[in-house]
Design an enzyme around this catalytic site. Structure first.
Site, short mmCIF file in Angstrom:
data_model
loop_
_atom_site.label_atom_id
_atom_site.label_comp_id
_atom_site.label_asym_id
_atom_site.label_seq_id
_atom_site.Cartn_x
_atom_site.Cartn_y
_atom_site.Cartn_z
CG ASP A 167 -15.46 -46.20 -26.95
OD1 ASP A 167 -15.00 -47.35 -27.07
OD2 ASP A 167 -16.24 -45.88 -26.03
CG ASP A 209 -10.50 -49.88 -26.07
OD1 ASP A 209 -9.73 -50.76 -25.63
OD2 ASP A 209 -11.29 -49.26 -25.34
CG ASP A 248 -13.71 -48.13 -16.85
OD1 ASP A 248 -12.59 -47.74 -17.21
OD2 ASP A 248 -13.85 -49.02 -15.98
#
Length: 335
Positions: free
Chosen positions: A122, A162, A308
C-alpha cells in the site's frame, strides 16, 4: 401403473443415479490427478467462513441489536478470506488454508483467498506493512503448497489488490512486476485460478492497466503457458457493476485470453468519489450472479463491514467497523 412398467422405471432411475455418481467420482479423481477444474463463472459459490470477523462481531454484539443483525447477515455471505503475514504468518498460513478448505468442502463451495503481504504494501498508506523480499517468497510458497493440497476445492486467488494500479504513483513498477511474477510462480497450481490486481474503472486508463497486467503475465509464464487466469477489478472499491463490466471488457480485450473477476461486495449504491469508508454505501450483488466471455463472474472480495482505514470514523484498516456494517446492510436487514 403395471408392476413391470414401474419396475423398469425404478431401474432406469436407479441406473441414471448410478451413472451420475460414477461421473462425479471420475471427475473428482481427474481433479485430484491435477487436471484443471472449470474456471470460476456464473453460479460460482465460494466459502462463507465461520472464522470471519463478521462471525466474531455477531457473537460479541448485544442480542437483538442492529449491529448483531448486520454482522450475522454478513457472516452468512460467501466472501473471500484475506491472508496477511500479520494475521497469518508463515507457521500459521498453511493451517489456515487447510481449515478454510475443510469449510469449503462442507459447504460444497470453492476456497477463495486474497493474498496481501508484499513488501511495502500500500506504499505506506492505510494498509502499510508486508514482508521483505525473501520472507514474502517463503510465505507465498507456503500458501501455494497449502492451496495445491486443497486442489479439490478449486481455489481462487486474488493476488495483492492495489499493487499494480498503485505502482505508477509509487514509482516501483519494475519491482512490483518482479514481486508479483515470483508470487504467481510460488502459488500456481493446476487447479488454482489466480487473478492479479486490475484496479477499477475510475483509476488507471484501460490501456495503462492492461500494459501492467501484461508485464506480470509475460514474466510469470512457464513453458509458454499462463499461470494466471486474469485480473480482479473494484477490490475494496465501490464502482457500479455496469461500469466495472465495461472496464473489464476494455482491459481484457487488450490481453488476449485473460479474464476478469469483479468485486461487488460494497457497490450497491455506486461510488461517490471517496474510497476510504465513504458513507451511504450498500452491499452489492451476491457473488456468482454475472458472467460473460470476458468477465468470469463477480465475488465479494473485500469483506463488507471491515474498515478501509483510519478515516470517516473508521478504525484501522481491516478491523471490524460496526457502524459501517449496519449502514451497508440497511436495505437487506430488517430493523
Amino acid at each position: 401403473m403395471p408392476t413391470s412398467r414401474r419396475t423398469r422405471t425404478i431401474a432406469a432411475i436407479t441406473g441414471a443415479v448410478a451413472v451420475v455418481a460414477v461421473v462425479a467420482v471420475v471427475a473428482a479423481i481427474a481433479l485430484l490427478r491435477g487436471q484443471a477444474p472449470q474456471p470460476p463463472g456464473r453460479g460460482t459459490k465460494i466459502v462463507a467462513s465461520e472464522l470471519s470477523k463478521a462471525t466474531d462481531a455477531a457473537t460479541r454484539a448485544a442480542d437483538g441489536s442492529p449491529e448483531q443483525a448486520a454482522a450475522r447477515y454478513l457472516s452468512e455471505q460467501p466472501t473471500a478470506v484475506w491472508l496477511t503475514p500479520e494475521a497469518d504468518p508463515l507457521d500459521v498460513v498453511g493451517e489456515r488454508i487447510a481449515a478454510l478448505a475443510d469449510e469449503a468442502r462442507d459447504q460444497s463451495a470453492r476456497t477463495a483467498v486474497v493474498v496481501y503481504g508484499l513488501p511495502e504494501r500500500d506504499c505506506g498508506g492505510h494498509s502499510a506493512g508486508g514482508l521483505d523480499g525473501e520472507a514474502y517468497i517463503e510465505w507465498t510458497r507456503a500458501i501455494g503448497d497449502a492451496l495445491r493440497t486443497a486442489a479439490d476445492t478449486a481455489p481462487i486467488v486474488i493476488l495483492e489488490p492495489d499493487s499494480l494500479a498503485l505502482a505508477p504513483e509509487c514509482g516501483n513498477i519494475d519491482e512490483r512486476v518482479a514481486q508479483l511474477s515470483a508470487a504467481v510462480e510460488a502459488i500456481a497450481g493446476d487447479s488454482t485460478w489466480i487473478y492479479v490486481d486490475g484496479g477499477h474503472s475510475n483509476w488507471l486508463p484501460a490501456a495503462e492497466m492492461a500494459a501492467l497486467i501484461d508485464r506480470v503475465d509475460g514474466a510469470s509464464r512457464g513453458d509458454g503457458g499462463r499461470s494466471i487466469r486474469g485480473f480482479a477489478t473494484n477490490v475494496s472499491n465501490f464502482q457500479a457493476t455496469d461500469d466495472e463490466v465495461a472496464y473489464a471488457h476494455d482491459v481484457a480485450a487488450r490481453l488476449d485470453g485473460l479474464h476478469a473477476i469483479i468485486d461487488t461486495g460494497r457497490n450497491g449504491a455506486g461510488a461517490d468519489g471517496e474510497w476510504c469508508n465513504p458513507p451511504g454505501r450498500l452491499v452489492g450483488e451476491s457473488g456468482g450472479t454475472i458472467g460473460d466471455d470476458f468477465v468470469d463472474t463477480n465475488l465479494w472480495i473485500k469483506p463488507p463491514g471491515e474498515s478501509d482505514g483510519d478515516c470517516n470514523g473508521g478504525p484501522a484498516a481491516g478491523r471490524w467497523f460496526p457502524e459501517a456494517a449496519v449502514e451497508l446492510t440497511r436495505n437487506v436487514v430488517a430493523d
